[in-house]
Design a protein around this motif. Structure first.
Motif, PDB file in Angstrom:
ATOM      1  N   ALA A 124       0.835  -1.212   0.000  1.00  0.00           N
ATOM      2  CA  ALA A 124       0.000   0.000   0.000  1.00  0.00           C
ATOM      3  C   ALA A 124       0.869   1.261   0.000  1.00  0.00           C
ATOM      4  O   ALA A 124       0.597   2.221  -0.725  1.00  0.00           O
ATOM      5  N   ARG A 125       1.927   1.242   0.812  1.00  0.00           N
ATOM      6  CA  ARG A 125       2.824   2.414   0.858  1.00  0.00           C
ATOM      7  C   ARG A 125       3.523   2.617  -0.476  1.00  0.00           C
ATOM      8  O   ARG A 125       3.700   3.756  -0.932  1.00  0.00           O
ATOM      9  N   ALA A 126       3.931   1.530  -1.101  1.00  0.00           N
ATOM     10  CA  ALA A 126       4.603   1.634  -2.406  1.00  0.00           C
ATOM     11  C   ALA A 126       3.677   2.317  -3.409  1.00  0.00           C
ATOM     12  O   ALA A 126       4.105   3.166  -4.203  1.00  0.00           O
ATOM     13  N   VAL A 127       2.403   1.958  -3.356  1.00  0.00           N
ATOM     14  CA  VAL A 127       1.446   2.548  -4.296  1.00  0.00           C
ATOM     15  C   VAL A 127       1.233   4.034  -3.992  1.00  0.00           C
ATOM     16  O   VAL A 127       1.214   4.875  -4.904  1.00  0.00           O
ATOM     17  N   LEU A 128       1.095   4.375  -2.720  1.00  0.00           N
ATOM     18  CA  LEU A 128       0.904   5.796  -2.360  1.00  0.00           C
ATOM     19  C   LEU A 128       2.090   6.636  -2.842  1.00  0.00           C
ATOM     20  O   LEU A 128       1.921   7.754  -3.342  1.00  0.00           O
ATOM     21  N   TRP A 129       3.278   6.085  -2.712  1.00  0.00           N
ATOM     22  CA  TRP A 129       4.474   6.796  -3.177  1.00  0.00           C
ATOM     23  C   TRP A 129       4.464   6.911  -4.702  1.00  0.00           C
ATOM     24  O   TRP A 129       4.710   7.984  -5.261  1.00  0.00           O
ATOM     25  N   ALA A 130       4.134   5.799  -5.370  1.00  0.00           N
ATOM     26  CA  ALA A 130       4.125   5.805  -6.834  1.00  0.00           C
ATOM     27  C   ALA A 130       3.068   6.766  -7.379  1.00  0.00           C
ATOM     28  O   ALA A 130       3.268   7.414  -8.410  1.00  0.00           O
ATOM     29  N   ASN A 155      -0.884   0.463 -12.986  1.00  0.00           N
ATOM     30  CA  ASN A 155      -0.213  -0.763 -13.397  1.00  0.00           C
ATOM     31  C   ASN A 155       0.468  -1.443 -12.204  1.00  0.00           C
ATOM     32  O   ASN A 155       0.439  -2.677 -12.070  1.00  0.00           O
ATOM     33  N   LEU A 156       1.042  -0.634 -11.333  1.00  0.00           N
ATOM     34  CA  LEU A 156       1.683  -1.201 -10.132  1.00  0.00           C
ATOM     35  C   LEU A 156       0.643  -1.906  -9.255  1.00  0.00           C
ATOM     36  O   LEU A 156       0.870  -3.018  -8.772  1.00  0.00           O
ATOM     37  N   ILE A 157      -0.501  -1.275  -9.076  1.00  0.00           N
ATOM     38  CA  ILE A 157      -1.574  -1.897  -8.277  1.00  0.00           C
ATOM     39  C   ILE A 157      -1.974  -3.256  -8.863  1.00  0.00           C
ATOM     40  O   ILE A 157      -1.997  -4.274  -8.169  1.00  0.00           O
TER      41      ILE A 157
END
Lengths: 200, 200
Positions: free
Chosen positions: A92-98, A108-110
């Motif tokens: 979830a944090r990776a997505v918020l950053w992206a 796409n990351l999600i």
């Protein structure tokens, strides 16, 4: 311009995965954008005094059966992960950053994280796996790794989860569009009727 | 001869009502009989440590909204009763008695009780209301009233609920057919696919 669809999901939620796979098609069909909101259900469940379905006796066994059946019924690839459920904060944090740094790659990351977990049994609670998946999409691994360690990104996910709870979100997937809430992938037929007719 | 469809329901459950309205059509379409099982969810929830959806904060408000919307979506008459949820033991016991003494009237009694509660706001936790509805269907009011006071009928409902729990029933509606369990009115599309294809 129509309002966007707010799509709330937890990366540990199989029905969130089904919902993520289908929400883009639905949005496109009815000329809507999607705002993707990764959240953590753990703190929300705790506040409500509920629990993850799969952790409740009897209901849990049924749910594990239902997941696979629901995937087959909707022709969605699915394999129950060996490690399930998982803590989904890293993903979830990776997505918020992206979403901030690489907005063009965030959806796409999600979808790639979800499908890694729910079709290839890649444990996305493991930071190295999240970093590798992001790198495969052209996201700088070092930058993401550094960001995941900051208090800033932790606070951001906490705020996102609290913001969702304040809007009445208590499950995954949870969709809000034009103020109308839909809980669960099984409400997509009603969501579609609402998008089509503007009421239900 | 195909196996019957086991249909489990609690009279206080709106989704059980929707499921009851539709199960007969589905059964007829695919050449099945329906075994109707009135049960009490209260003791089952207690054992599992869960609770009625409508009694959980936030989820409860959403659910009340969802009930009406689901009814409209499926073109089922529905009005949220003033007194909701209710204890459904009187209605359930009346049905268990009728299934033995007036089997030809039992399904009609179920559907009439459900529709009295969920479309006319007649409180079916009140014995006098249950007796009057039964009498309208030609069931002797005095006989039913006497039966409702017996330990025998109380034991019968307890046994029915325990038997359901042993089969893995934990909600309403809950359908089991050919060993395949379906929880919730929103699983009827999957139930229909199963009835049609013999697998899912």
């Amino acid at each position: 311009m129509s309002n966007p669809i707010d799509f709330y999901f937890d990366f540990s939620s199989p029905y969130g995965y089904f919902g993520a796979v289908e929400i883009g098609k639905l949005a496109e069909k009815y000329g809507r954008q999607v705002n993707w909101h990764p959240i953590l259900l753990g703190p929300i469940f705790k506040n409500l005094g509920t629990n993850s379905l799969v952790l409740i006796p009897v209901k849990g066994e049924y749910s594990r059966h239902d997941m696979g059946r629901t995937a087959r019924f909707h022709n969605i690839f699915f394999k129950e992960p060996g490690n399930f459920p998982i803590g989904s904060q890293v993903a979830a944090r990776a997505v918020l950053w992206a979403q901030e740094r690489h907005p063009e790659k965030a959806v796409n990351l999600i979808l790639t994280l979800y499908s890694a977990y729910f079709t290839e049994d890649i444990d996305i609670s493991v930071p190295a796996n999240v970093l590798r998946i992001a790198a495969d999409l052209g996201i700088d691994q070092g930058e993401l790794e550094a960001a995941l360690g900051t208090q800033e990104i932790k606070d951001k996910l906490r705020a996102a989860t609290e913001g969702a709870a304040q809007k009445g979100v208590f499950g995954s997937p949870f969709v809000i569009v034009d103020g109308e809430p839909f809980w669960g992938f099984d409400r997509y037929p009603q969501l579609e009727a609402f998008l089509k007719n503007g009421k239900i």
